[in-house]
Write an enzyme that holds these catalytic residues in place. Structure first.
Site, PDB file in Angstrom:
ATOM      1  N   ASP A 110      84.519  46.107  25.832  1.00  0.00           N
ATOM      2  CA  ASP A 110      85.038  46.238  27.131  1.00  0.00           C
ATOM      3  C   ASP A 110      85.541  45.384  27.550  1.00  0.00           C
ATOM      4  OD1 ASP A 110      83.632  43.332  26.848  1.00  0.00           O
ATOM      5  OD2 ASP A 110      81.996  43.530  27.890  1.00  0.00           O
TER       6      ASP A 110
ATOM      7  N   GLU B  88      85.703  32.992  21.286  1.00  0.00           N
ATOM      8  CA  GLU B  88      86.460  33.469  21.608  1.00  0.00           C
ATOM      9  C   GLU B  88      87.031  32.256  22.694  1.00  0.00           C
ATOM     10  OE1 GLU B  88      86.201  36.961  24.196  1.00  0.00           O
ATOM     11  OE2 GLU B  88      87.938  36.280  25.424  1.00  0.00           O
TER      12      GLU B  88
HETATM   13  O1  KIV Z   1      85.601  42.647  24.704  1.00  0.00           O
HETATM   14  C1  KIV Z   1      86.976  42.960  23.961  1.00  0.00           C
HETATM   15  O2  KIV Z   1      88.038  42.677  24.032  1.00  0.00           O
HETATM   16  C2  KIV Z   1      86.965  41.316  23.373  1.00  0.00           C
HETATM   17  C3  KIV Z   1      87.571  41.139  22.230  1.00  0.00           C
HETATM   18  C4  KIV Z   1      88.299  40.177  23.416  1.00  0.00           C
HETATM   19  C5  KIV Z   1      87.008  40.223  21.028  1.00  0.00           C
HETATM   20  O3  KIV Z   1      84.742  41.323  23.195  1.00  0.00           O
END
Ligand code: KIV
Length: 268
Positions: free
Chosen positions: A48, A185
């Protein structure tokens, strides 16, 4: 040319026991997907983060199911040989089973093979129901960007107890609910290691240190698309920003110098 075969979800899960790390990058569009389809990377995430990277919003809160499904279908048409995981957008997992399952249906029918859902509290019922329904689910703990306003910004999570304890409990509960992997994260490396040791499913880190079971990066970050954005956990493998500008400036100079098109670029 090297041929690639799409990895399955059970193959990704089995990587942990085999001690083979999982590599994942984000992908949002068709032409990039075609390039990534012919790389060694294990799987693609239609994150997202598309709301920020592609659409210029200031957070992932602005992604909705329609936006995600459009990008998922473009990516899946371009990368038939890659496992594609789609992000569940803001609040879609928190409006009850019906709304959650409708969003999951849209993303799966757009072509994804698995769904990633942020957080643990309030979403385990949906996760268990999806898994029971045959939809593989990837969890996401630590810094969960959809909660950016509650967290007070994009900051490192799990620096001390009780946050670390809660993180480990959440990882256990996501595994219990049936997640096949967890993205972790922005946590200290020692916490990344602890989480990876706590569960049997792969923990795929982003800013979670070297001891997780895999790594994910936003493609534009690893390609160096934005020189003003360089969090500590990003390694740049290319100067896309500089190289792209130099290429366009060369084109511009050729047009102005009447050096383009040449005979070879013109019809007889
Ligand atoms: O939306 C995204 O890019 C993510 C990554 C940071 C894992 O969830």
């Amino acid at each position: 040319m090297k041929r690639y075969r799409r990895l399955t979800v059970p193959e990704i899960s089995a990587r942990k026991a085999a001690g083979r790390p999982v590599s994942m990058v984000t992908c949002y569009d068709h032409w990039t997907a075609r390039i990534l389809n012919e790389t060694d990377v294990d799987c693609l995430l239609v994150g997202d983060s598309v709301a920020m990277v592609v659409h210029g919003y200031d957070s992932t809160v602005h992604a909705d199911t329609e936006m995600m499904a459009l990008h998922v279908s473009a990516v899946c048409r371009g990368a038939p040989d890659k496992l594609v995981i789609a992000d569940m957008p803001f609040l879609a997992a928190r409006k009850g089973l019906r709304v959650g399952m409708d969003a999951i249906q849209s993303l799966m029918q757009a072509g994804a093979q698995a769904i990633k859902i942020e957080g643990e509290q309030g979403v385990t019922e949906l996760i268990a129901h999806s898994v029971e329904s045959g939809v593989p689910i990837m969890g996401h703990l630590g810094l969960t960007p959809q909660s950016v306003h509650a967290l007070g910004g994009m900051r490192v999570q799990g620096r001390a107890d009780p946050a670390v304890h809660e993180l480990l409990e959440s990882a256990r509960r996501l595994q219990e609910a049936g997640c096949f992997a967890i993205v972790l994260e922005c946590v200290p490396s020692a916490v990344g290691k602890q989480v990876a040791e706590t569960v049997e499913i792969p923990v795929i880190g982003i800013g979670a240190g070297a001891d997780t079971d895999g790594q994910v990066l936003v493609l534009q970050d690893l390609l160096g698309a934005d020189p003003s954005f360089k969090p500590r956990f990003v390694r740049r493998y290319l100067d896309l920003h500089g190289d792209m500008q130099a290429a366009v400036n060369r084109f511009h100079a050729d047009v102005h110098g009447r050096g383009f098109p040449g005979v070879e670029e013109s019809y007889a």
